[in-house]
Design a protein around this motif. Structure first.
Motif, short mmCIF file in Angstrom:
data_model
loop_
_atom_site.label_atom_id
_atom_site.label_comp_id
_atom_site.label_asym_id
_atom_site.label_seq_id
_atom_site.Cartn_x
_atom_site.Cartn_y
_atom_site.Cartn_z
N GLU A 75 0.84 -1.20 0.00
CA GLU A 75 0.00 0.00 0.00
C GLU A 75 0.87 1.25 0.00
OE1 GLU A 75 -3.75 1.91 2.46
OE2 GLU A 75 -2.62 0.28 3.35
N VAL A 76 0.46 2.23 -0.77
CA VAL A 76 1.10 3.53 -0.79
C VAL A 76 0.08 4.54 -0.32
CG1 VAL A 76 2.18 5.28 -2.26
CG2 VAL A 76 2.62 2.87 -2.69
N GLN A 77 0.49 5.43 0.56
CA GLN A 77 -0.41 6.46 1.07
C GLN A 77 0.27 7.81 1.02
OE1 GLN A 77 -1.86 5.77 5.00
NE2 GLN A 77 -2.68 3.77 4.53
N ARG A 78 -0.47 8.84 0.74
CA ARG A 78 0.03 10.21 0.83
C ARG A 78 -0.17 10.64 2.27
NH1 ARG A 78 0.10 14.23 -3.04
NH2 ARG A 78 1.09 12.58 -4.20
N ILE A 79 0.91 11.08 2.90
CA ILE A 79 0.78 11.58 4.26
C ILE A 79 0.82 13.10 4.22
CG2 ILE A 79 1.67 9.51 5.38
CD1 ILE A 79 4.35 10.86 5.61
N PRO A 80 0.18 13.77 5.17
CA PRO A 80 0.13 15.23 5.15
C PRO A 80 1.52 15.85 5.22
CG PRO A 80 -1.31 14.33 6.85
CD PRO A 80 -0.51 13.19 6.30
N GLY A 81 1.64 17.03 4.66
CA GLY A 81 2.91 17.75 4.67
C GLY A 81 3.40 18.06 6.07
N ASP A 82 2.49 18.14 7.02
CA ASP A 82 2.89 18.46 8.40
C ASP A 82 3.13 17.19 9.22
OD1 ASP A 82 0.29 17.59 8.54
OD2 ASP A 82 -0.41 19.22 9.82
N PHE A 83 3.55 16.09 8.56
CA PHE A 83 3.75 14.82 9.25
C PHE A 83 4.82 14.92 10.34
CE2 PHE A 83 7.04 14.66 6.10
CZ PHE A 83 8.07 13.94 6.69
N ARG A 84 5.74 15.87 10.22
CA ARG A 84 6.78 16.01 11.23
C ARG A 84 6.17 16.35 12.59
NH1 ARG A 84 12.08 16.08 9.63
NH2 ARG A 84 12.39 16.11 7.40
#
Length: 96
Positions: A75-84
């Protein structure tokens, strides 16, 4: 395929072609992105790709693990830009 239960309709949004081949009989997944793009996991082909709103290829990843051999991509998922903010800003150290 997109199923609209309220309207009792089924439509094909993307089926692949000679330029962007696509086939997934098992384990395929997708994620609609906030920008209207579609992120697709073609698991058994070891591939992930993103299509824009017109069905044009934005990027693709092929998990080559050897000559003419691909590894499974579950599975590939886009994670939010603010994942940090979730994982921290350290350089790989989970304690940072």
């Amino acid at each position: 395929m997109i199923l609209d239960a309220a309207a009792d309709t089924v439509s094909v949004w993307f089926e692949g072609d000679s330029e962007i081949p696509f086939y997934s009989d098992v384990m395929g997944k997708h994620q609609w992105l906030p920008n209207g793009n579609l992120l697709v996991t073609e698991s058994t082909q070891g591939r992930a790709f993103e299509l824009d709103g017109n069905g044009d290829l934005v990027w693709e990843f092929n998990n080559f693990v050897g000559p003419r051999t691909v590894g499974l991509v579950e599975e590939v998922q886009r994670i939010p830009g603010d994942f940090r903010a979730v994982f921290g800003s350290g350089g790989g150290d989970p304690g940072n």
